[in-house]
Design a protein around this motif. Structure first.
Motif, PDB file in Angstrom:
ATOM      1  N   LEU A 160      19.414 -10.214  31.239  1.00  0.00           N
ATOM      2  CA  LEU A 160      18.865  -9.516  30.183  1.00  0.00           C
ATOM      3  C   LEU A 160      17.245  -9.485  30.425  1.00  0.00           C
ATOM      4  CD1 LEU A 160      20.539 -11.222  27.325  1.00  0.00           C
ATOM      5  CD2 LEU A 160      21.113  -8.794  28.152  1.00  0.00           C
ATOM      6  N   LEU A 207       6.206   2.537  23.677  1.00  0.00           N
ATOM      7  CA  LEU A 207       7.483   1.842  22.880  1.00  0.00           C
ATOM      8  C   LEU A 207       8.231   0.986  23.839  1.00  0.00           C
ATOM      9  CD1 LEU A 207       8.000   1.865  19.917  1.00  0.00           C
ATOM     10  CD2 LEU A 207       9.829   3.447  20.312  1.00  0.00           C
ATOM     11  N   PRO A 221      15.572  -5.515  17.743  1.00  0.00           N
ATOM     12  CA  PRO A 221      17.121  -5.731  18.271  1.00  0.00           C
ATOM     13  C   PRO A 221      17.141  -6.417  19.758  1.00  0.00           C
ATOM     14  CG  PRO A 221      16.432  -3.628  18.885  1.00  0.00           C
ATOM     15  CD  PRO A 221      15.150  -4.176  18.060  1.00  0.00           C
ATOM     16  N   LEU A 224      19.372 -11.020  20.339  1.00  0.00           N
ATOM     17  CA  LEU A 224      20.894 -11.659  20.498  1.00  0.00           C
ATOM     18  C   LEU A 224      20.678 -12.855  21.510  1.00  0.00           C
ATOM     19  CD1 LEU A 224      22.696  -8.329  20.312  1.00  0.00           C
ATOM     20  CD2 LEU A 224      22.769 -10.466  18.685  1.00  0.00           C
ATOM     21  N   GLY A 267       4.529   7.498  13.948  1.00  0.00           N
ATOM     22  CA  GLY A 267       5.832   7.171  14.342  1.00  0.00           C
ATOM     23  C   GLY A 267       5.846   6.004  15.187  1.00  0.00           C
TER      24      GLY A 267
ATOM     25  N   LEU B 602      26.603 -10.946  10.196  1.00  0.00           N
ATOM     26  CA  LEU B 602      25.474 -10.874  10.975  1.00  0.00           C
ATOM     27  C   LEU B 602      26.015 -11.785  12.158  1.00  0.00           C
ATOM     28  CD1 LEU B 602      22.033 -10.714   9.438  1.00  0.00           C
ATOM     29  CD2 LEU B 602      22.843  -8.897  11.112  1.00  0.00           C
ATOM     30  N   THR B 605      27.637 -10.592  15.214  1.00  0.00           N
ATOM     31  CA  THR B 605      26.918 -10.111  16.243  1.00  0.00           C
ATOM     32  C   THR B 605      26.673 -11.092  17.587  1.00  0.00           C
ATOM     33  OG1 THR B 605      24.763 -10.558  15.268  1.00  0.00           O
ATOM     34  CG2 THR B 605      25.776  -8.506  14.631  1.00  0.00           C
ATOM     35  N   TRP B 612      27.718  -7.278  25.674  1.00  0.00           N
ATOM     36  CA  TRP B 612      27.576  -6.774  24.107  1.00  0.00           C
ATOM     37  C   TRP B 612      26.026  -6.833  24.161  1.00  0.00           C
ATOM     38  CZ3 TRP B 612      28.236  -4.553  19.695  1.00  0.00           C
ATOM     39  CH2 TRP B 612      27.704  -4.939  18.528  1.00  0.00           C
ATOM     40  N   TYR B 613      25.430  -8.002  24.512  1.00  0.00           N
ATOM     41  CA  TYR B 613      24.034  -8.399  24.256  1.00  0.00           C
ATOM     42  C   TYR B 613      23.197  -7.116  24.879  1.00  0.00           C
ATOM     43  CZ  TYR B 613      24.790 -12.894  22.733  1.00  0.00           C
ATOM     44  OH  TYR B 613      25.050 -14.108  22.135  1.00  0.00           O
ATOM     45  N   ALA B 614      23.497  -6.931  26.235  1.00  0.00           N
ATOM     46  CA  ALA B 614      22.937  -5.705  26.806  1.00  0.00           C
ATOM     47  C   ALA B 614      22.934  -4.319  26.167  1.00  0.00           C
ATOM     48  CB  ALA B 614      23.509  -5.766  28.435  1.00  0.00           C
ATOM     49  N   LEU B 617      20.880  -4.282  23.461  1.00  0.00           N
ATOM     50  CA  LEU B 617      19.322  -4.236  23.543  1.00  0.00           C
ATOM     51  C   LEU B 617      19.024  -2.603  23.991  1.00  0.00           C
ATOM     52  CD1 LEU B 617      17.967  -7.003  25.747  1.00  0.00           C
ATOM     53  CD2 LEU B 617      16.920  -4.762  25.562  1.00  0.00           C
ATOM     54  N   VAL B 618      19.904  -2.138  24.740  1.00  0.00           N
ATOM     55  CA  VAL B 618      19.698  -0.742  25.125  1.00  0.00           C
ATOM     56  C   VAL B 618      19.667   0.271  24.107  1.00  0.00           C
ATOM     57  CG1 VAL B 618      20.271   1.263  26.547  1.00  0.00           C
ATOM     58  CG2 VAL B 618      20.331  -1.081  27.404  1.00  0.00           C
ATOM     59  N   GLY B 620      19.251  -0.594  20.809  1.00  0.00           N
ATOM     60  CA  GLY B 620      18.100  -0.820  19.923  1.00  0.00           C
ATOM     61  C   GLY B 620      16.947   0.006  20.264  1.00  0.00           C
ATOM     62  N   THR B 621      16.719   0.077  21.705  1.00  0.00           N
ATOM     63  CA  THR B 621      15.507   0.684  22.301  1.00  0.00           C
ATOM     64  C   THR B 621      15.698   2.157  21.961  1.00  0.00           C
ATOM     65  OG1 THR B 621      15.837  -0.887  24.095  1.00  0.00           O
ATOM     66  CG2 THR B 621      14.224   0.637  24.447  1.00  0.00           C
ATOM     67  N   LEU B 624      14.941   2.896  18.357  1.00  0.00           N
ATOM     68  CA  LEU B 624      13.314   2.537  17.905  1.00  0.00           C
ATOM     69  C   LEU B 624      12.603   3.881  18.628  1.00  0.00           C
ATOM     70  CD1 LEU B 624      12.307  -0.917  18.927  1.00  0.00           C
ATOM     71  CD2 LEU B 624      12.707   0.019  16.960  1.00  0.00           C
ATOM     72  N   LEU B 625      13.135   4.578  19.795  1.00  0.00           N
ATOM     73  CA  LEU B 625      12.500   5.873  20.266  1.00  0.00           C
ATOM     74  C   LEU B 625      12.785   7.102  19.265  1.00  0.00           C
ATOM     75  CD1 LEU B 625      13.255   5.572  24.114  1.00  0.00           C
ATOM     76  CD2 LEU B 625      11.187   5.689  23.021  1.00  0.00           C
ATOM     77  N   LEU B 627      13.314   6.728  15.932  1.00  0.00           N
ATOM     78  CA  LEU B 627      12.375   6.370  14.831  1.00  0.00           C
ATOM     79  C   LEU B 627      10.956   6.943  15.141  1.00  0.00           C
ATOM     80  CD1 LEU B 627      13.204   2.597  13.237  1.00  0.00           C
ATOM     81  CD2 LEU B 627      13.191   4.830  12.069  1.00  0.00           C
ATOM     82  N   ALA B 628      10.662   6.880  16.277  1.00  0.00           N
ATOM     83  CA  ALA B 628       9.114   6.767  16.553  1.00  0.00           C
ATOM     84  C   ALA B 628       9.000   8.440  16.719  1.00  0.00           C
ATOM     85  CB  ALA B 628       8.885   6.109  17.831  1.00  0.00           C
ATOM     86  N   PHE B 629      10.068   9.053  17.107  1.00  0.00           N
ATOM     87  CA  PHE B 629       9.734  10.742  17.354  1.00  0.00           C
ATOM     88  C   PHE B 629      10.537  11.451  16.104  1.00  0.00           C
ATOM     89  CE2 PHE B 629       9.415   9.126  21.711  1.00  0.00           C
ATOM     90  CZ  PHE B 629       8.225   9.872  22.016  1.00  0.00           C
ATOM     91  N   GLN B 631       9.274  11.044  12.928  1.00  0.00           N
ATOM     92  CA  GLN B 631       8.183  11.150  12.152  1.00  0.00           C
ATOM     93  C   GLN B 631       7.758  12.541  12.255  1.00  0.00           C
ATOM     94  OE1 GLN B 631       6.887   8.846   9.932  1.00  0.00           O
ATOM     95  NE2 GLN B 631       8.827   7.573  10.181  1.00  0.00           N
TER      96      GLN B 631
END
Lengths: 481, 631
Positions: A160, A207, A221, A224, A267, B602, B605, B612-614, B617-618, B620-621, B624-625, B627-629, B631
């Motif tokens: 990870l 980001l 996130p 984990l 953002g 929870l 998870t 699953w963790y990986a 992670l991806v 989630g990233t 986030l991207l 969410l950032a864009f 706006q």
């Protein structure tokens, strides 16, 4: 390099030199205690050299590092954390019949990576520091490979961490593509030059850099892995993972994001706010009914870095100081907790279920008292440092008007009281039943006892009189926007 | 010298910290710390007395400000100590009697496994008590007030493995809490209407702002009286004190006889300016005192447990102090406080020696004939009894009680009715006191065997207290003989008495004195006739509770416990039981269930699977991207 540069870099050099010396000594003479003493000596000399470096601060060491008061405060914190981990490790490793000297080389290198991160002023330093920190940690997590789950934890962490390093590198590449420079100062210039918004490349890059760093902070996130690795790693390594490897990342993020103004970067900052809020809620909820002490502390650390992100998002004058202050209180409490866990763990396994701690007070009142102080501080009871830490976080957040996050902080921290008190109740119940729980009977070594008691006293003293430390941190951590 | 005032409360606190934090110490060291800290305080108090008598500070008062506790919205209470004649008398008794009781405890508690805990609590108590009487503002007083309440709770329940002791401790805490709440409301009222909680400033402001008898003055005085009634176990909050005897006997002597229970008397004396502004409340104080001294006296008459007799007797004697306060005879109340602290501590400690000698037997029906077996305890107990019963001329209790009775007679706020109640109480006092003496020490032995004789520390303390409780009366003698006004002159520097002796009353006062003395002697005589003359056997002593309804009523403390139980405790418990799953609880229950549910969700998870963790992670990233864009 001038003499002044050299003096400003003394703390780094001491730690690096200690790593080399330990390596040379163990190729001739293997002795765990000697290695530990040399490590400790290197770290203490590095700590002692901080005032010398301070006299030259702020000093840029182009192009990679910047030794200023902000970096030096974090350096001090990271070095103290590493000293405590060294002391705990010496006693912990004694229990295992295996080659143990290399552990200290890894610890020193890992600490060096952390120090570089705290002073990084350049993408290369950022990446080098993070990798130096991580690569040593892969081995440290699985160092006692005879233990159950140790190798599993190490492999998970390796995989990870590798994945998030790739994210980080990609982010750095995007920023480089946007700016054409790898210095942090270029970012400040770009922000100043584009008041109405940064380029999408830059935002995505930042980001991704955050994502890479957030893995180390184990915020949602990217969280984990935390409980599995905390549980599988030896307790002193967990202590290092929970404190030093997170503190340095907070430092580098504070510096990296300092030029940004939250108001104009809605953002980016709303994404970060989502991370902070989710971390506080998820961390505390996951810990709620958990029966394993190390996993509880893992989940609660998710929440704690959610709290710190609030100060991080608040920014301004108070944000970095509040985050740094919180780090100090979190370091002390977490080091005590894992120090005590490491001490009470018998040879074959870790004493890490809540049941192991039932009636601890009646068996080992000293350990129970130390653990109680740490837990009270972590849950933020008034008169402990943890309360003041939360107080300044909330103050910084309120000054920046982050009301939704503050409400989440309050509510989720209240949930947290439940699982912390479960540990306390377990420790003080079951009077007289001595045979319960699998905790070791060996008395504390004087060095560890000294470190633990000093940390506990620190928690109480900061809790009663936070003003001097706060004033010092506020003066030292003002980052030029 | 005066600058060292802070040391007096600081020393016991230091002792407490040392005993709590130092780990297990040898018993000699524990006793040394416990007694030493209080003993040094006693010596300091003596030196301060000497200083006040030879070279009094300006205005006969001294204030030492250490630091400001906090400063919020105009309320800035200082950690500041105020020493005047009143607090000097208090600290002298607290440290002096406290020291003797500490020394006694060192032997009394010798074989107890909680020896260190005991001395830690005892030191903590003395520290808080000193803060209470030295405080120069209401907030600091409240700190001491609540602190001694806490210590009282801890020490009543000292032998916590016995559930009854825990119940007694809780009862004491809850009942006094009612009074404490009244006091707290009183302080709120004072602060809201006067804007300060500093004693001198508040009293000065009250005299200016409030008309005598005005509503606010009455309300403030009544609320403060509520606090005093709770702490000093007066009607109607007296029910906790007899049960408080569950604590070790030195605790009963120190906290529940000599010092803490007199905090209410001190509080009223300290706030006398407020009470003078509310004459109606002063009348209430006198009525409460008169009613308490009589009812508690009758209850003491029929108890079988020697400590319960003494407990009711304490309530009754505190009633005398309240009666004196109610007629404005401040110095008479304080004089009785001093003598009572001495002779009641003596009686408790002698009873403790007795109880220990009889292997924890407290039932007087099983004692008898002990004067030959325990002569030293007998003589000291007798000296204490003489004082308590106020037998004429011998013993200090006579002088303080007569002073109260006279002042009640001549005070404009008192009168013959109150005097009559006081004399009736004195008769009852003589009766129950000598009932106790005759039952325990005379006649035939009725079962309890002497297994242990008191050691040197216990005997020394008993003898010292016996000497003091005999001769302490000499600091204030009636003007009809002796005429020593040393004590009241000294106290008048802090508390100007409302009672002024008009000239030409000598004959009247002689008559009163003779009537009261004759009645007291008659009471003692009746006790001899009932319990001393005839040989008692344990069968003739009656059952507990007695069969006669009136006696049973007295035995049960006038049924207050039963009434409170029926009117308050049971309905409250009923409501609490019925209300267990009520609407108000739904909110918290829902939150808990929600948190539990989310936790379970929870936890799903945390699969432990790397892929699953990986993926998370991806993913989630990516989120986030987005969410950032977005706006």
């Amino acid at each position: 390099m001038t003499a002044a540069d050299f003096q400003a870099l003394l703390p780094f050099m001491c730690v690096a030199a200690a790593a080399v010396i330990v390596m040379l000594v163990i190729s001739f003479y293997r002795n765990q205690t000697l290695s530990a003493i040399l490590t400790l000596a290197g770290l203490l000399v590095a700590l002692a050299s901080l005032p010398i470096a301070w006299s030259h601060a702020p000093r840029a060491i182009p192009p990679l590092l910047r030794v200023d008061s902000f970096a030096l405060v974090h350096l001090a914190l990271l070095l103290v954390g590493t000293v405590a981990v060294t002391v705990f490790s010496q006693r912990y490793l004694e229990k295992y019949r295996m080659e143990r000297g290399e552990f200290y080389i890894l610890l020193l290198l890992s600490a060096l990576g952390a120090l570089i991160l705290a002073a990084a002023d350049h993408f290369v330093a950022f990446f080098l520091g993070l990798e130096l920190l991580s690569v040593s940690l892969y081995v440290m997590v699985g160092y006692i490979f005879v233990k159950e789950k140790a190798l599993e934890a190490a492999v998970k962490y390796l995989f990870l961490a590798g994945l998030t390093s790739a994210l980080l590198l990609f982010g750095l590449a995007l920023i480089y593509a946007a700016l054409g420079s790898m210095e942090f100062s270029a970012l400040a210039a770009a922000v100043a030059g584009a008041p109405d918004g940064l380029s999408p490349f830059l935002v995505a890059g930042m980001l991704l850099v955050f994502a890479g760093a957030a893995f180390k902070l184990s915020v949602v996130p990217f969280h984990l892995w935390t409980p599995d690795i905390y549980q599988g790693a030896p307790a002193p390594v967990t202590a290092f993972l929970a404190t030093v490897s997170k503190g340095c990342v907070v430092a580098v993020l504070l510096r990296f994001f300092a030029p940004l103004d939250p108001a104009s970067q809605t953002g980016l900052f709303s994404a970060l706010a989502a991370v902070a809020g989710a971390s506080m809620i998820v961390g505390n909820l996951l810990a709620l009914l958990q029966d394993n002490l190390k996993r509880i502390l893992a989940y609660s650390s998710i929440a704690h870095f959610g709290y710190i992100l609030v100060a991080f998002l608040a920014g301004g004058e108070n944000g970095p100081a509040a985050a740094t202050f919180y780090l100090v209180t979190y370091f002390a409490a977490t080091l005590i907790a894992f120090g005590v866990i490491g001490y009470l763990s018998p040879t074959d396994q870790e004493a890490d279920t809540v049941a192991d701690y039932r009636g601890l007070f009646w068996r080992r009142p000293g350990s129970a008292a130390l653990l109680s102080i740490a837990i009270f501080s972590l849950l933020g009871l008034p008169l402990t440092a943890g309360f003041m830490g939360k107080f300044f976080l909330v103050a910084a957040g309120a000054a920046a008007g982050l009301w939704p996050l503050l409400i989440i902080l309050t509510v989720s921290a209240t949930l947290g009281i439940f699982y912390y008190l479960r540990i306390i109740i377990a420790m003080y119940s079951g009077e007289g039943r001595k045979s319960e729980g699998r905790t070791a009977d060996a008395p504390f070594a004087p060095t560890s006892a000294t470190v633990l008691v000093l940390l506990a006293v620190l928690l109480i003293v900061i809790g009663i009189a936070p003003e001097p430390l706060l004033a010092f941190i506020q003066a030292a951590t003002t980052l030029a926007p | 010298m005066l600058d060292l005032l802070w040391l007096i409360p600081a020393l016991p606190f230091a002792g407490f910290l040392l005993l709590t934090l130092a780990g297990r110490l040898p018993r000699a060291v524990i006793a040394g710390i416990g007694c030493g800290t209080v003993g040094v305080g006693a010596i300091f108090s003596l030196l301060l007395c000497h200083r006040f008598l030879t070279a009094p500070p300006p205005d006969h008062a001294f204030t030492q400000s250490l630091w400001t506790w906090f400063d919020v919205a105009g309320l800035a209470p200082g950690i500041a100590f105020h020493l005047d004649a009143l607090s000097l008398v208090m600290i002298s008794v607290i440290t002096g009697v406290g020291f003797l009781i500490h020394v006694y405890s060192a032997e009394y508690m010798r074989d107890d496994e909680g020896f260190q805990r005991f001395f830690a609590f005892l030191n903590l108590f003395v520290g808080f008590m000193l803060v209470l009487v030295l405080a120069d503002n209401f907030v600091l007083l409240l700190l001491g007030w609540e602190g001694v309440g806490l210590c009282s709770y801890l020490l009543i329940g000292f032998w916590y493995r016995e559930p009854a002791n825990g119940a007694a401790a809780r009862k004491a805490f809850v009942v006094t809490r009612i009074g404490d709440t009244a006091l707290l409301l009183g302080l709120f009222l004072l602060f809201a209407s006067l804007g300060t909680l500093h004693f001198q400033e508040a009293f000065a402001a009250a005299s200016l702002a409030w008309e005598p008898g005005s509503g606010l003055a009455v309300a403030a005085a009544l609320l403060i009286l509520g606090g005093a009634v709770g702490k000093s176990a007066q009607l109607p909050l007296q029910t906790w004190l007899p049960d408080a005897m569950a604590g070790p006997t030195p605790v009963s002597a120190l906290i529940h006889a000599a010092t803490m229970v007199t905090a209410g008397v001190y509080l009223i004396a300290r706030c006398h300016v407020l009470f003078e502004l509310a004459p109606a409340v002063l009348l209430v104080v006198a009525i409460v005192g008169a009613a308490t001294l009589l009812t508690a006296g009758f209850s003491a008459l029929v108890q079988h447990d020697i400590k319960r007799v003494l407990a009711y007797s304490t309530i009754s004697q505190l009633g005398y102090m309240f009666l004196a306060l109610g007629v404005g005879a401040w110095s008479a109340a304080m004089f009785h406080f001093v003598t009572h602290a001495l002779f009641k501590a003596l009686l408790f400690l002698a009873a403790g020696a007795l109880i220990l000698a009889l292997h924890h037997e407290q039932d007087m029906r099983k004692m008898g004939g002990l004067r030959h077996k325990l002569p030293a305890v007998f003589w000291t107990f007798l000296i204490g009894s003489v004082s308590l019963a106020a037998l004429p001329l011998i013993g200090s209790g006579f002088y303080s009680k007569e002073k109260i009775l006279w002042d009640v007679w001549i005070s404009p706020l008192g009168g013959p009715a109150f005097w009559a109640v006081g004399v009736a109480g004195a008769v009852v006092t003589a009766l129950y006191t000598f009932r106790m003496v005759f039952l325990v020490f005379f006649g035939e032995s009725r079962g309890a065997r002497v297994e242990h004789r008191p050691g040197p520390a216990v005997l020394a303390v008993l003898v010292i207290l016996a000497v003091f409780s005999t001769f302490a009366g000499g600091i204030e003698l009636p003007h009809t003989f002796g005429h020593v006004t040393f004590f009241s002159d000294f106290l008048d520097t802090a508390l100007a008495s409302l009672v002024v002796l008009p000239p030409g009353l000598d004959a009247e006062l002689w008559a009163l004195l003779l009537v009261a003395s004759a009645l007291v002697l008659a009471g003692a005589g009746v006790a001899w006739w009932l319990y001393g003359k005839r040989t008692q056997t344990s069968d003739t002593m009656g059952a507990a509770p007695p069969r006669d309804p009136l006696l049973r009523f007295w035995f049960a403390g006038w049924g207050f416990d039963a009434v409170y139980d029926t009117l308050l405790v049971r309905p409250y418990q009923f409501l609490a039981r019925r209300n267990r799953r009520d609407l108000v609880d739904l909110g918290p229950v829902f939150i808990a269930a929600l948190a539990r549910g989310l936790h379970t969700l929870l936890s799903e998870t945390q699969t432990g699977r790397l892929r699953w963790y990986a993926s998370v992670l991806v993913a989630g990233t990516l989120v986030l991207l987005l969410l950032a864009f977005a706006q």
